[in-house]
Design an enzyme around this catalytic site. Structure first.
Site, PDB file in Angstrom:
ATOM      1  N   LYS A   5     -40.012 -28.640 -33.652  1.00  0.00           N
ATOM      2  CA  LYS A   5     -40.347 -28.310 -32.262  1.00  0.00           C
ATOM      3  C   LYS A   5     -39.089 -27.927 -31.478  1.00  0.00           C
ATOM      4  CE  LYS A   5     -41.119 -31.354 -29.019  1.00  0.00           C
ATOM      5  NZ  LYS A   5     -41.687 -32.452 -28.207  1.00  0.00           N
ATOM      6  N   ASP A  65     -45.961 -29.131 -28.480  1.00  0.00           N
ATOM      7  CA  ASP A  65     -45.742 -30.498 -28.006  1.00  0.00           C
ATOM      8  C   ASP A  65     -47.098 -31.130 -27.705  1.00  0.00           C
ATOM      9  OD1 ASP A  65     -46.632 -29.290 -25.677  1.00  0.00           O
ATOM     10  OD2 ASP A  65     -45.002 -30.059 -24.419  1.00  0.00           O
TER      11      ASP A  65
END
Length: 212
Positions: free
Chosen positions: A121, A139
């Site tokens: 991420k 997320d």
């Protein structure tokens, strides 16, 4: 699940509402962006920005961070969750950038993921914001919005990321994750989504929509 034309409508409306979405973390260059994203794990952007406001005025390169040292870095970021581990990671990744990458942030996901505290991420965020890559950093907000709306359902963040990469039209990919994060943060909220003010309410497949 949303159909192709619904997905087109979904992003066209988010684009019209916010043509040039920006991430909410403050930074001054790719290195400070990387540091800010590492610090933001399990923390709010607002909290990270408060902690880095003074830090980034004196530290904007790996060399300056290493010179600052772990103890003084902790003093700057002690209001952020997991600050002890994060301080160690920031110092170590700074040392690695100096030793192996000419003090530059690599434009490569696999290499970024070898740095302490950097996962997929974080790497995707850096590639997107710093280098303009059409990566999608999933997320909790994006995971929720993608599953709740029927945009790109998936059992985990990687499944959602791959579904979004497959389904989102190329023209929307550059800003895709910003639109979805902001939508999840301010409209499609976890506990009580603000469905009446949502610009994609009519294409969203969520069965528990809120009403005025």
């Amino acid at each position: 699940m949303l159909k192709k034309d619904q997905i087109e409508t979904f992003f066209a409306r988010l684009q019209k509402q916010n043509p040039e979405p920006k991430g909410e973390l403050n930074y001054v260059n790719p290195y400070t962006l990387l540091v800010a994203v590492v610090l933001s794990a399990q923390a709010t952007d607002v909290g990270v920005n408060k902690a880095t406001e003074k830090l980034f005025k004196i530290v904007d390169t790996p060399e300056k961070m290493v010179k600052l040292g772990e103890a003084r870095l902790k003093d700057h970021i002690k209001t952020i969750g997991l600050f002890n581990t994060k301080a160690k990671n920031v110092i170590k990744l700074s040392e690695m950038l100096i030793a192996a990458h000419n003090s530059l942030v690599p434009r490569d996901r696999a290499i970024l993921e070898t740095l302490p505290g950097v996962g997929r991420k974080t790497a995707n965020v850096v590639l997107n914001i710093a280098f303009g890559e059409p990566t999608i950093a999933v997320d909790t907000h994006i995971f929720r919005v993608s599953n709740r709306t029927g945009l790109a359902p998936g059992k985990d963040v990687l499944a959602v990321e791959r579904a979004l990469e497959k389904k989102v039209p190329a023209k929307f990919k550059q800003h895709c994750h910003h639109w979805l994060i902001l939508h999840g943060r301010y409209v499609c909220k976890a506990r009580k989504p603000d469905c009446p003010s949502c610009v994609v309410n009519d294409v969203c497949q969520f069965k528990g929509k809120t009403v005025v």
